[in-house]
Scaffold this motif. Structure first.
Motif, PDB file in Angstrom:
ATOM      1  N   GLU A   1      -2.771   0.641  -6.042  1.00  0.00           N
ATOM      2  CA  GLU A   1      -2.821   0.155  -7.464  1.00  0.00           C
ATOM      3  C   GLU A   1      -1.804   0.688  -8.274  1.00  0.00           C
ATOM      4  O   GLU A   1      -0.931   1.650  -8.285  1.00  0.00           O
ATOM      5  N   GLY A   2      -1.098  -0.554  -9.180  1.00  0.00           N
ATOM      6  CA  GLY A   2      -0.189  -0.066  -9.906  1.00  0.00           C
ATOM      7  C   GLY A   2       1.399  -0.411  -9.453  1.00  0.00           C
ATOM      8  O   GLY A   2       2.373  -0.026  -9.986  1.00  0.00           O
ATOM      9  N   THR A   3       1.221  -0.477  -8.025  1.00  0.00           N
ATOM     10  CA  THR A   3       2.677  -0.724  -7.327  1.00  0.00           C
ATOM     11  C   THR A   3       2.825  -2.296  -6.932  1.00  0.00           C
ATOM     12  O   THR A   3       1.762  -2.652  -6.226  1.00  0.00           O
ATOM     13  N   ALA A   4       3.879  -2.681  -7.026  1.00  0.00           N
ATOM     14  CA  ALA A   4       4.247  -4.079  -6.475  1.00  0.00           C
ATOM     15  C   ALA A   4       4.101  -4.044  -4.938  1.00  0.00           C
ATOM     16  O   ALA A   4       4.339  -3.435  -4.263  1.00  0.00           O
ATOM     17  N   ASN A   5       3.075  -5.001  -4.732  1.00  0.00           N
ATOM     18  CA  ASN A   5       2.699  -5.397  -3.159  1.00  0.00           C
ATOM     19  C   ASN A   5       4.039  -5.975  -2.507  1.00  0.00           C
ATOM     20  O   ASN A   5       4.852  -6.506  -3.053  1.00  0.00           O
ATOM     21  N   THR A   6       4.100  -5.965  -1.004  1.00  0.00           N
ATOM     22  CA  THR A   6       5.045  -6.820  -0.275  1.00  0.00           C
ATOM     23  C   THR A   6       4.363  -7.462   0.630  1.00  0.00           C
ATOM     24  O   THR A   6       3.148  -7.450   1.045  1.00  0.00           O
ATOM     25  N   GLY A   7       5.070  -8.162   1.479  1.00  0.00           N
ATOM     26  CA  GLY A   7       4.559  -8.689   3.007  1.00  0.00           C
ATOM     27  C   GLY A   7       3.300  -9.717   2.542  1.00  0.00           C
ATOM     28  O   GLY A   7       3.153 -10.432   1.676  1.00  0.00           O
ATOM     29  N   LEU A   8       2.555  -9.607   3.644  1.00  0.00           N
ATOM     30  CA  LEU A   8       1.298 -10.456   3.544  1.00  0.00           C
ATOM     31  C   LEU A   8       0.220 -10.339   2.494  1.00  0.00           C
ATOM     32  O   LEU A   8      -0.227 -11.534   1.688  1.00  0.00           O
TER      33      LEU A   8
END
Ligand code: SF4
Ligand code: SF4
Length: 462
Positions: free
Chosen positions: A121-128
């Protein structure tokens, strides 16, 4: 020789030779899936919208195209040719590769979501996971999680493979209707509505809002955090609490009395929905041996007892505040159940092992909901499969394609009704019978034709 003739010819040694249209369709699906993998391993460098929609649309179009080009020219119903020689459907190399990839995906999903790109939560996702952010933002106004990715792919699999299943059994009204039903319940009640409700109630802590909000399938229904979140969840939370309790104690027993466990296992449940659609190519892999039947009865009822005990202890802790009962810590116990049964068995083995053990491993050996419904079905239900024994030619199609490992032919040869706790009422045995021997029926319990074990004969209870 026409395509239709080829499919029926026992002399055709290569029933899996693909037409140009089928190859193109598979290529389109392959590109869609390739985009998923590129996104998965592309870190944060990918443009999410440039990958998401082409990937989902190409996968769906390829699946539909393949279905039409495969089944359009063939007669409706089961196709036996090549089932036990094709690598994917007979535990060959392709089957094992599919099983390993699926299992690996589930392991990442449950225990290593950061490998899918979920950053918390609150951190940018990466990848899929990042790839699915635009769809998640659209539905609930926040970034995706690994569970959102899973829900989307799960629904897509049921829709595309459900379409394939409907085309295969388009002559059979029961199969068409129940497949439309699982496609509808998965899309609306297990995916779209819960996601939209989460967006509309973003100030409320999480509580389950889907059709699985029924104990014991939802094993955490009575856990303190879930009960508190429902109690503090406003009118929606109260609705989910009351409807969840009513489903377990009133609605489910009534429906099971009238229709058997099929109303849930083959018409509503998402686990059953995936097994019946995406799992259909693997249904013949279920173990029909007596040994498997013994293991099934021990395992499924042991898990039912376990969840009853765990839930009783969880409620004890909720009402008394005491989490330590002798050497047992109720929090440790519930997390052990969640890890071994809720995640490892139902998810990783339940779906990951489709190509190795068949499509209903969880429903047959593990699901405590299926165990309860099965007891009701066997002893307090009007459901049975009737058999017209005189017409049976002992071909064995019914037993081969029963995903629950029931030796249907054994009953058919004797003209005996099938009243088995494990039967999910999928109706495939009846659909694949060339002689119309089997019928799924509801009727007074006393009229069931069952073996009288005392005299070894067949007794009609009237
Ligand atoms: S006995 Fe027939 S209806 Fe029951 S699970 Fe097996 S195939 Fe499905
Ligand atoms: S009941 Fe039908 S499918 Fe099963 S063995 Fe007899 S003829 Fe074959």
């Amino acid at each position: 020789m026409s395509q239709k003739d080829q499919s029926l010819s026992l002399a055709n040694p290569h029933p899996h030779n693909l037409s140009a249209s089928q190859k193109l369709a598979l290529a389109v699906t392959g590109i869609g899936l390739l985009l998923l993998f590129i996104a998965w391993f592309g870190g944060s460098a990918i443009q999410t919208t440039a990958f998401l929609w082409p990937s989902l649309i190409l996968t769906a179009i390829g699946g539909v195209w393949y279905t039409l080009s495969t089944y359009r020219h063939l007669p409706e119903g089961i196709k036996n040719n090549g089932v036990f020689t094709a690598s994917l459907t007979s535990r060959g190399a392709l089957g094992w590769i599919a099983g390993i990839v699926l299992t690996g995906f589930y392991v990442c999903l449950y225990w290593y979501p950061h490998l899918l790109g979920f950053s918390g939560e609150g951190t940018a996702n990466t990848g899929l996971v990042q790839m699915f952010d635009p769809l998640s933002q659209m539905l609930k106004g926040k970034a995706a999680s690994q569970w959102f990715v899973y829900g989307t792919l799960y629904t897509l699999a049921i829709l595309v493979m459900g379409f394939k299943f409907i085309w295969k059994y388009r002559h059979n009204r029961y199969q068409v209707l129940r497949t439309i039903s699982v496609m509808f319940f998965q899309t609306a009640f297990a995916f779209l509505i819960p996601e939209l409700l989460e967006g509309l109630n973003s100030d409320k802590a999480y509580f389950a809002k889907d059709i699985k909000n029924m104990w014991p399938l939802n094993y955490y229904f009575y856990e303190d955090w879930h009960l508190n979140n429902m109690l503090n969840g406003g009118s929606l939370g109260m609705f989910m609490l009351v409807s969840g309790i009513l489903m377990t104690l009133v609605i489910s027993p009534i429906l099971t009395y009238f229709y058997g466990k099929r109303w849930y296992c083959s018409w509503v449940c998402g686990c059953g929905g995936l097994a019946e659609t995406a799992g259909d190519p693997f249904r013949q892999l279920s173990d029909k041996s007596l040994r498997a039947w013994r293991i099934e009865r021990i395992l499924i009822y042991a898990i039912l007892v376990l969840i009853v005990v765990v839930t009783a202890l969880v409620l004890y802790t909720y009402f008394t505040g005491n989490a330590q009962i002798g050497p047992i810590n109720t929090y440790s116990l519930r997390s052990m159940y969640g890890f071994w049964i809720g995640a490892a068995f139902s998810g990783v083995i339940g779906v990951g092992f489709y190509p190795i053990m068949g499509s209903r491993v969880w429903c047959r050996f593990g699901c405590p909901m299926a165990a309860i419904l099965g007891i009701q079905q066997k002893f307090f239900s009007r459901f049975r499969i009737t058999t017209n024994g005189a017409q049976c030619i002992s071909c064995g199609n019914c037993s081969t394609y029963c995903e629950m490992g029931i030796d249907v032919r054994h009953y058919a040869q004797r003209g005996q009704d099938i009243v088995r706790a494990s039967c999910v009422g999928c109706g495939i045995c009846a659909a694949v019978c060339p002689r119309g021997v089997l019928k799924l029926e509801n009727g007074p319990q006393e009229s069931r034709k069952v073996f009288d074990l005392t005299d070894g004969g067949i007794k009609v209870n009237v």
